[in-house]
Write a protein that holds these residues in place. Structure first.
Motif, PDB file in Angstrom:
ATOM      1  N   ASN A  32       0.809  -1.216   0.000  1.00  0.00           N
ATOM      2  CA  ASN A  32       0.000   0.000   0.000  1.00  0.00           C
ATOM      3  C   ASN A  32       0.844   1.268   0.000  1.00  0.00           C
ATOM      4  O   ASN A  32       0.417   2.315  -0.487  1.00  0.00           O
ATOM      5  CB  ASN A  32      -0.929   0.008   1.220  1.00  0.00           C
ATOM      6  CG  ASN A  32      -1.978  -1.092   1.152  1.00  0.00           C
ATOM      7  OD1 ASN A  32      -2.364  -1.511   0.066  1.00  0.00           O
ATOM      8  ND2 ASN A  32      -2.422  -1.578   2.305  1.00  0.00           N
ATOM      9  N   ILE A  33       2.059   1.166   0.535  1.00  0.00           N
ATOM     10  CA  ILE A  33       2.947   2.338   0.572  1.00  0.00           C
ATOM     11  C   ILE A  33       3.665   2.528  -0.763  1.00  0.00           C
ATOM     12  O   ILE A  33       3.761   3.649  -1.284  1.00  0.00           O
ATOM     13  CB  ILE A  33       3.982   2.189   1.706  1.00  0.00           C
ATOM     14  CG1 ILE A  33       3.282   2.151   3.065  1.00  0.00           C
ATOM     15  CG2 ILE A  33       5.002   3.341   1.678  1.00  0.00           C
ATOM     16  CD1 ILE A  33       4.209   1.838   4.236  1.00  0.00           C
ATOM     17  N   TYR A  34       4.165   1.435  -1.342  1.00  0.00           N
ATOM     18  CA  TYR A  34       5.021   1.513  -2.519  1.00  0.00           C
ATOM     19  C   TYR A  34       4.365   0.979  -3.796  1.00  0.00           C
ATOM     20  O   TYR A  34       5.043   0.800  -4.801  1.00  0.00           O
ATOM     21  CB  TYR A  34       6.326   0.755  -2.258  1.00  0.00           C
ATOM     22  CG  TYR A  34       7.138   1.360  -1.138  1.00  0.00           C
ATOM     23  CD1 TYR A  34       7.765   2.597  -1.292  1.00  0.00           C
ATOM     24  CD2 TYR A  34       7.263   0.712   0.086  1.00  0.00           C
ATOM     25  CE1 TYR A  34       8.501   3.165  -0.256  1.00  0.00           C
ATOM     26  CE2 TYR A  34       7.989   1.270   1.128  1.00  0.00           C
ATOM     27  CZ  TYR A  34       8.607   2.502   0.945  1.00  0.00           C
ATOM     28  OH  TYR A  34       9.332   3.057   1.971  1.00  0.00           O
ATOM     29  N   ASP A  35       3.064   0.696  -3.743  1.00  0.00           N
ATOM     30  CA  ASP A  35       2.344   0.205  -4.910  1.00  0.00           C
ATOM     31  C   ASP A  35       3.009  -1.048  -5.482  1.00  0.00           C
ATOM     32  O   ASP A  35       3.255  -1.147  -6.683  1.00  0.00           O
ATOM     33  CB  ASP A  35       2.262   1.303  -5.987  1.00  0.00           C
ATOM     34  CG  ASP A  35       1.234   0.964  -7.067  1.00  0.00           C
ATOM     35  OD1 ASP A  35       0.268   0.237  -6.749  1.00  0.00           O
ATOM     36  OD2 ASP A  35       1.408   1.413  -8.209  1.00  0.00           O
ATOM     37  N   LEU A  36       3.286  -2.007  -4.617  1.00  0.00           N
ATOM     38  CA  LEU A  36       3.910  -3.253  -5.040  1.00  0.00           C
ATOM     39  C   LEU A  36       2.868  -4.156  -5.707  1.00  0.00           C
ATOM     40  O   LEU A  36       1.663  -3.976  -5.501  1.00  0.00           O
ATOM     41  CB  LEU A  36       4.524  -3.972  -3.833  1.00  0.00           C
ATOM     42  CG  LEU A  36       5.601  -3.201  -3.064  1.00  0.00           C
ATOM     43  CD1 LEU A  36       6.052  -4.013  -1.849  1.00  0.00           C
ATOM     44  CD2 LEU A  36       6.790  -2.875  -3.956  1.00  0.00           C
ATOM     45  N   PRO A  37       3.305  -5.143  -6.478  1.00  0.00           N
ATOM     46  CA  PRO A  37       2.364  -6.042  -7.171  1.00  0.00           C
ATOM     47  C   PRO A  37       1.533  -6.869  -6.195  1.00  0.00           C
ATOM     48  O   PRO A  37       1.961  -7.141  -5.072  1.00  0.00           O
ATOM     49  CB  PRO A  37       3.295  -6.956  -7.991  1.00  0.00           C
ATOM     50  CG  PRO A  37       4.585  -6.223  -8.094  1.00  0.00           C
ATOM     51  CD  PRO A  37       4.716  -5.428  -6.834  1.00  0.00           C
TER      52      PRO A  37
END
Length: 287
Positions: free
Chosen positions: A277-282
């Protein structure tokens, strides 16, 4: 653990004519064992299993311990699943259950109750946070208990304070001869590393991960190795330093489930979701 359990351990030790050194080895300090037997201070499941193994108990004798060890691990999984659900009412109920099981405010069940209260939010969490702050910052020299309690509110501490606590504690506790300190320090470094990752303090996160790597000195402690593996893979997922890192995270998650380490499986899952949610990870298809 209950007084009956610690008494049972000591009875078996004396019955088999074993010295304290023979059952504690280099894993458990004599002072910790004495506090366990005489003052009912809790020992982790890893250490209890080590003691049982050192005593070379029969199948029947081991069965006398099985229910208690299973209960502690099962309660940790209950706690992790309840926190993961986000159900404040269920957290409050479980916190009350653990408080009733605890014999001291800061024993194993007492600290599990505190963790649940902090996750409930609102007034309950605020009161618990202030109580921990007041306690921690009036203690001049932190021991194992204080290291762990600090991790419960580390997300509310300024980066400079976390950095100072890690530096001071690491310089005092990180010594190969002090495995018990290293186990508690591992928890502190693991939490600090995750907090630095969330805050985008990548230099501090890398430094802390390197310190954590240096502490994985005893492979018999499965939990310590698992903590390090989880921290390392989460670090790589944010820094994107390894191809197909998401597949590695998923494999680790499923391997932990396969060996019935549900508590650690939930740990890597919830931490990845927070970082996502912080780094828009997959997205990861956990099941």
């Amino acid at each position: 653990m209950t007084a009956n359990f610690s008494t049972l351990v000591e009875e078996f030790r004396q019955k088999k004519g074993l010295t304290m050194q023979e059952i504690c080895g280099d894993v458990i300090s004599h002072s910790s064992y004495s506090r366990f037997v005489n003052k009912n201070q809790a020992l982790s499941a890893d250490k209890l299993l080590y003691i049982i193994d050192q005593m070379d108990l029969s199948f029947r004798e081991v069965g006398m311990f099985d229910q208690i060890i299973h209960l502690t691990n099962a309660d940790k999984v209950r706690m992790a699943k309840t926190i993961d659900s986000g159900d404040s009412r269920a957290m409050a109920q479980l916190a009350d259950d653990f408080t009733k099981k605890s014999q001291r405010e800061y024993d194993t069940y007492g600290m599990m109750s505190i963790r649940l209260k902090l996750k409930m939010g609102d007034k309950v969490a605020q009161q618990q946070t202030e109580k921990l702050r007041k306690y921690l910052f009036q203690v001049d020299h932190w021991d194992y208990k204080e290291m762990y309690l600090f991790t419960l509110i580390i997300n509310q501490m300024p980066t400079s304070l976390i950095q100072m606590v890690v530096k001071h504690t690491y310089s005092r506790a990180a010594a190969p001869l002090y495995l018990e300190r290293n186990l508690n320090l591992t928890i502190l470094l693991d939490e600090a590393h995750f907090e630095f990752l969330k805050r985008g303090e990548f230099g501090l996160a890398q430094e802390t991960l390197e310190q954590l790597t240096g502490l994985v000195i005893n492979k018999t402690f499965q939990t310590v190795v698992a903590f390090h593996a989880i921290s390392q893979t989460l670090h790589q997922s944010v820094m994107k330093t390894e191809p197909e890192i998401n597949n590695k995270i998923l494999r680790l998650y499923r391997n932990l489930l396969d060996v019935q380490s549900d508590y650690l499986a939930i740990r890597i899952k919830t931490r990845y979701e927070e970082l996502k949610n912080i780094y828009d990870l997959p997205e990861i298809a956990w099941m």
